[in-house]
Write a protein that holds these residues in place. Sequence first.
Motif, PDB file in Angstrom:
ATOM      1  N   UNK A 110     -26.711  11.455  -0.648  1.00  0.00           N
ATOM      2  CA  UNK A 110     -26.550  10.730  -1.921  1.00  0.00           C
ATOM      3  C   UNK A 110     -26.766  11.368  -3.085  1.00  0.00           C
ATOM      4  N   UNK A 111     -27.653  12.432  -3.134  1.00  0.00           N
ATOM      5  CA  UNK A 111     -28.204  12.938  -4.367  1.00  0.00           C
ATOM      6  C   UNK A 111     -26.875  14.061  -4.633  1.00  0.00           C
ATOM      7  N   UNK A 112     -26.248  14.467  -3.567  1.00  0.00           N
ATOM      8  CA  UNK A 112     -25.302  15.551  -3.833  1.00  0.00           C
ATOM      9  C   UNK A 112     -24.100  14.698  -4.575  1.00  0.00           C
ATOM     10  N   UNK A 113     -23.669  13.723  -3.819  1.00  0.00           N
ATOM     11  CA  UNK A 113     -22.616  12.976  -4.667  1.00  0.00           C
ATOM     12  C   UNK A 113     -22.934  12.459  -6.310  1.00  0.00           C
ATOM     13  N   UNK A 114     -24.509  12.202  -6.582  1.00  0.00           N
ATOM     14  CA  UNK A 114     -24.907  11.901  -7.640  1.00  0.00           C
ATOM     15  C   UNK A 114     -24.593  12.893  -8.587  1.00  0.00           C
ATOM     16  N   UNK A 115     -24.889  14.122  -8.167  1.00  0.00           N
ATOM     17  CA  UNK A 115     -24.344  15.550  -8.922  1.00  0.00           C
ATOM     18  C   UNK A 115     -23.021  15.349  -9.415  1.00  0.00           C
ATOM     19  N   UNK A 116     -22.073  15.107  -8.739  1.00  0.00           N
ATOM     20  CA  UNK A 116     -20.520  14.931  -8.828  1.00  0.00           C
ATOM     21  C   UNK A 116     -20.466  13.668  -9.970  1.00  0.00           C
ATOM     22  N   UNK A 117     -21.179  12.491  -9.760  1.00  0.00           N
ATOM     23  CA  UNK A 117     -21.094  11.649 -10.802  1.00  0.00           C
ATOM     24  C   UNK A 117     -21.538  11.940 -12.035  1.00  0.00           C
ATOM     25  N   UNK A 118     -22.642  12.678 -12.316  1.00  0.00           N
ATOM     26  CA  UNK A 118     -23.103  13.080 -13.362  1.00  0.00           C
ATOM     27  C   UNK A 118     -22.226  14.041 -14.011  1.00  0.00           C
TER      28      UNK A 118
END
Length: 222
Positions: free
Chosen positions: A155-163
């Motif tokens: 989830x944190x990995x894709x949060x990076x993409x969202x950011x």
Amino acid sequence: MAAVAKDSGDRPAAPPARAGRPRASAKGEQTRARLIAAARTLLAGEASEGFTTRNVAALSGVSHGMCHYHFQDRTDLVLAVIEDIRPEWITPLEAAVRAPGPFAERAERVVQLLGRPEGPELSHLHSALHWQALNDTRVRASLETEYRRWRACFVALFQVLADERDEGGARGAGLDPRSLGLAVAAAVDGLAAMDSLGADGGTESILRTLIRTLAAGAGSGA
């Protein structure tokens, strides 16, 4: 799940005792470590005598009474093993995601990490821990906490993409880090199960394709 240690020989060494601690404390830590190592061996193996505190004590060369001094019962031993294996599958994944770099770079670190075959000892341990969790609520709760922490990495990995999308003015393009991360976590679990059966499914290439496809689809609003 896919793990990173190939066998028990890759297990991190026990941390040294802090300077200034009494000798008895250091000895106690060593005894506890021996008991945990023995518990790992019995859980990961197929010992006919079964997993009991008495057998763990015998294998580690520690008296049964001393075993109960450190661990009240066999559930306490199982919980200690769950904590002991964390640096072998969760901590490296957290480090791969948290290290600096854009989404693509972090994703590639994750893919390469999870693409390594899981060692037989760790694979057997995970299976044994799942079995223990079926009949012990304390083990189940502890194991679920570990899995929650493991899934949070994706989830944190894709949060990076969202950011990154937010910074680019796209406001995340409708990207849902939780759903995407949990989808990848589920895929990793499935691939690990295949690998445990000896299937050569090309885990690394599959994961790379999956993460890139999900990222591209999220970016297009699909």
